[in-house]
Design a protein around this motif. Sequence first.
Motif, short mmCIF file in Angstrom:
data_model
loop_
_atom_site.label_atom_id
_atom_site.label_comp_id
_atom_site.label_asym_id
_atom_site.label_seq_id
_atom_site.Cartn_x
_atom_site.Cartn_y
_atom_site.Cartn_z
N ASP A 1 -1.67 13.07 15.97
CA ASP A 1 -2.46 13.25 15.50
C ASP A 1 -4.12 12.84 15.03
O ASP A 1 -5.34 13.43 15.66
CB ASP A 1 -1.98 12.62 14.07
CG ASP A 1 -0.88 13.80 13.41
OD1 ASP A 1 -0.21 14.23 14.11
OD2 ASP A 1 -0.54 12.77 12.15
N GLY B 1 -5.20 13.09 -2.57
CA GLY B 1 -3.58 13.41 -1.50
C GLY B 1 -4.15 14.48 -0.63
O GLY B 1 -4.86 14.90 -0.94
N LEU C 1 -6.59 2.55 -2.56
CA LEU C 1 -5.61 3.04 -1.44
C LEU C 1 -4.79 1.73 -1.64
O LEU C 1 -3.72 1.93 -0.47
CB LEU C 1 -6.38 2.56 -0.18
CG LEU C 1 -6.69 4.25 0.68
CD1 LEU C 1 -7.80 4.29 1.20
CD2 LEU C 1 -5.60 5.07 0.27
N ARG D 1 -2.40 2.93 -4.76
CA ARG D 1 -1.38 4.01 -4.60
C ARG D 1 -1.90 4.47 -3.58
O ARG D 1 -2.51 5.80 -3.20
CB ARG D 1 -1.63 4.34 -5.62
CG ARG D 1 -0.48 5.20 -5.90
CD ARG D 1 -0.79 6.20 -7.06
NE ARG D 1 -0.09 8.05 -7.32
CZ ARG D 1 1.19 7.75 -7.95
NH1 ARG D 1 1.46 6.79 -7.90
NH2 ARG D 1 2.20 9.43 -7.11
N PRO D 2 -1.26 4.28 -2.80
CA PRO D 2 -1.26 4.89 -1.11
C PRO D 2 -1.35 6.60 -0.95
O PRO D 2 -1.78 7.05 0.16
CB PRO D 2 -1.04 4.11 0.43
CG PRO D 2 -0.26 2.61 -0.49
CD PRO D 2 -0.05 3.22 -2.18
N GLN D 3 -0.42 6.60 -1.73
CA GLN D 3 -0.47 8.15 -1.25
C GLN D 3 -0.87 9.06 -2.06
O GLN D 3 -0.91 10.33 -2.34
CB GLN D 3 1.79 8.42 -1.79
CG GLN D 3 1.30 8.56 -3.27
CD GLN D 3 2.13 6.83 -3.59
OE1 GLN D 3 1.70 5.44 -2.76
NE2 GLN D 3 3.21 6.84 -4.32
N ILE E 1 9.52 6.75 2.02
CA ILE E 1 9.95 6.52 2.63
C ILE E 1 9.68 6.74 4.24
O ILE E 1 9.79 7.78 4.94
CB ILE E 1 11.80 7.05 2.16
CG1 ILE E 1 11.92 7.55 0.51
CG2 ILE E 1 12.10 5.85 2.83
CD1 ILE E 1 12.43 7.35 0.17
N GLU E 2 10.28 5.52 4.35
CA GLU E 2 9.99 5.18 6.20
C GLU E 2 11.42 5.74 7.01
O GLU E 2 11.96 4.99 6.34
CB GLU E 2 9.31 3.96 7.01
CG GLU E 2 7.79 4.09 6.57
CD GLU E 2 6.48 3.63 6.94
OE1 GLU E 2 6.27 3.47 8.21
OE2 GLU E 2 7.15 2.08 6.50
N ARG E 3 11.38 6.21 7.92
CA ARG E 3 13.00 5.81 8.36
C ARG E 3 12.55 5.30 10.20
O ARG E 3 11.31 5.23 10.37
CB ARG E 3 13.41 6.98 8.51
CG ARG E 3 13.68 8.13 7.23
CD ARG E 3 13.74 9.93 7.61
NE ARG E 3 14.60 10.22 6.29
CZ ARG E 3 15.53 10.02 6.01
NH1 ARG E 3 16.66 9.20 7.31
NH2 ARG E 3 16.34 10.24 5.00
N VAL E 4 13.61 5.12 10.43
CA VAL E 4 13.75 4.74 12.46
C VAL E 4 15.13 5.26 12.35
O VAL E 4 16.77 5.58 12.11
CB VAL E 4 14.09 3.25 12.59
CG1 VAL E 4 12.24 2.45 12.53
CG2 VAL E 4 14.60 2.60 11.35
#
Lengths: 362, 270, 319
Positions: free
Chosen positions: C110, C257, C303, C306-308, C316-319
């Motif tokens: 990005d 947003g 921010l 409420r960052p979103q 939800i972060e994934r690995v």
Amino acid sequence: MFYREAGQYNTTYEQDLQAFPIKQDKIGIAIWLVLAYLFVPFFGIPGLEYGFAMNAIMIPVLIFTITTIGLNILVGFTGQISLGTGAFMGVGAYACYKLTSYFPDTNIIILILASGFVSAIVGALFGLPSLRIKGFYLVVATLAAQFFLEWCFIRVGWLYNYNPSGAIEVPQREVLGWIVTGASAEPMTRYLVVLSILVFLAIIAGNLTRGRIGRSWMMIRDMDIAAELIGVRPLTAKLSAFAVSSYFIGVSGALMVFMWLGAAEVESFDVNHSFLYLFMVILGGLGSITGSFMGAAFIWTFPIILKELGKSWFGINATVMENVSLVAIGVMIVVILIAEPHGMARLWQIVKQKLRIWPFPH
Amino acid sequence: MSTAETFITPDGRTIGAVMMEMKNITLRFGGVVAIQDISFDIREGEIRAIIGPNGAGKSSMLNVINGFYHPQEGEVWFRGAKRPSMKPYQIAKQGIARTFQNIALFKGMTTVENVMTGRQLMMKKSFLWQMLRVGPAMTEEVEHRRRCEEIIDFLEIQHIRKEPVGSLPYGLQKRVELARALAMEPKLLLLDEPMAGMNVEEKEDMSRFILDVNDQYGTTIALIEHDMSVVMDLADRVVCLDYGKMLADGTPSEVQKNQAVIDAYLGVEH
Amino acid sequence: MTDFLYSIFVGPFADMIALPDFLMQVLWEGFVAGVLYALIALGFVLIFKASGVFNFAQGIMVVFSGLTLVGLYELGVPAFMALIITLGVMYVLAFSVERFVLRKLVNQPDIILFMATIGLTNILIGLGQWIFGGETKTMITEQLWLPTGSSVWEPNGGLVIFQHIDIAATVIAVLMIVGLGFFFSYTKVGRALRAVADDHQASLSVGISLNQIWVIVWFAAGIVALVTGIMWGARSDVSFSLQIIALKALPVLVLGGFTSIPGAIVGGLIIGIGEKIFEIYWGPLFGSGVEGWFAYVIALIFLLFRPQGLFGDKIIERV
């Protein structure tokens, strides 16, 4: 052929960990240093008037190289984009101005190096949001820094000692009997001071980026989650990147005013300058110290060259050429991002690769 | 089985005392229950496999173990003490390393740099020395580089030492990731599908490396794997999950015979 | 000290109550500015949704389109002809961006795409100044049959002035947002667009042409930019300094947003009204000019909590 490392073996890890392990690179660097210290100060740039070569090209390019290295630490090495560079340079410049009025007898070079710490603190402060937010959101945070600080430079009279013009004007200072700042400072003196500070800071940047701290920055850049799971503390890594980056940028801001402009108002630190420095980083090469030299030199000299060429060859006026160079730089940014995101530094590597096997094609 | 004793597996391997114990772990994402009331333990020196169909909650379990997710209920005990809520980097400090299902290498760095990142936690020299990069900082760098080179030799990836990892083939990337985890000298190594997407030959290599790591360094290993033949060969004990619930826990042969496990994998006749 | 606290916590509100008609005026001014911020933000959102590109050039597109329009008129092209040609120019721009930039940068991070749009900004600034000159131009308001002049409303002996162009701007903005809403909900292209916004890979696999969609979206953003350019130009001339003001769409996006059209509108209004109120009632305390940073600082504070964004989902972060 010319650039061949065959026969040069690294037998210890120390040798392998040098900045320039290959002999030809060492020679190249030595030649550059000799040119910069022994040729340019006395002869300027061949074919150009001495004062012009120094004041319009060499000194600003060296100063902006420091800026670019600083911004590159943040953008290229840590992957945190910033559009507040102009304002952080301003912090360095105003800090240095205040320091000179509080400590008129202290060595000016020490004050310049000290003013970087002020911008490092401010930079780390505005870097705090980076712990919670990423990417484009951070752009907004750095823009907040940019516009807020710009406003401070206008509204907080204390910063410019309530000077009615709103500008900061550089006092005359001597170091070891040489006048280094103020109107009567010789271009040669200022050039040598800037050059020495650049060399010193570039070595530090090179050392930091190759060691543990640099790796923690790059880990955050490449994959922040994995970095955290491996044991990098995002707080330390990100804030140190912001602080170190802002230190470099602050010092370059102080140098810009004290060694080059002589006086400055808020326009010298506006958001358009922030873009300019970002272009230097992108074109030079994200994550490359060598690239920072190339990017700063190119972006600064390109419009000047274009303007001169336009005037002397085609008789086109300067404003038009300025716009042409804007378009050209924009196109180059896009092209370089498409073709080689690592910029001119990478192109230089490719050239070296070609030289290695020259004259054979493969 | 009490927590302190050691015992000998059917293969004749000696397994130590309990190293990590998961007690009634429940993990939810909003309304979705990823893990429901699961308890099991990992013992010193063993190779522990976590198996189960897709979506069983295996990766979430690893994420709980290394602190990326925080379970809503339940406790994690590590070496006889209850682990407080910790950040992932603190848990890394305790000696837990992992690899990822979708490779999570640092793509802008070379192989050797990637492996060096595993040594981050052990490098202590201050900012000032780092700036100068002489004396103690250099000694430290060289010393850790030497250790990393040993691991690189061990995993047979010397030839790609200075390649940027982004351009390496998949199998090698997996190996570099293992090297990075090993560079941390972990007490517990978590492997998330270390053999996914590999051909038979690569799987054999990887199995050999896993066994060697366990043997030579005495590292405890917990791994997720889909290939049952690999799991049965490697693992000392297996825990099987399905839809976030525990189906079975025992030696490979026990789990293999378990009716619930067979049903989960082959489907049940209705 | 109490004076200071008074001037922050009580004084401004007392001023508001004392002169309600003036407050009305301030609110209205803020509202119109907010509508225009929302329009710029809308252009961002369109492009971000469809291509995941954070288009930094949206602000300069506003200036560029306005400049082209006025520039053409000054060259002797009739006003509505100039409008049509400008639309054509925006289409060519959308097409070239897709062909020469986006297509070549598919699958890049990005941040690379973002920097490419900064490069694009430079190109448009250069081109605009080169072709039409860098000086400030007056928008051809009357020639486009847009209303000028103002109406006065006198509630209880007070005085509130409504510029007709402001009313027109609001109406047109509302119409455009509704129109875009219909376009996305009820047309084939709109459905394809939403599919692309959801998942690039999946929409490719069901036969949607990404390239075509990108051209359409950039063109739509170009139209939005043109409308914004006309309205803003009519209120305060067409100049390159507008580009800096247009950056305020960024804090708007932070509030709303990055992917939510209603968010862009609400965010725009909050920023527009908030900064006017702050400037007028609290500004004197700090020395004027707080408008320059108020939006960003609000966004920054927002921010942290409420960052979103207002309407975004928790990530939800994934690995």
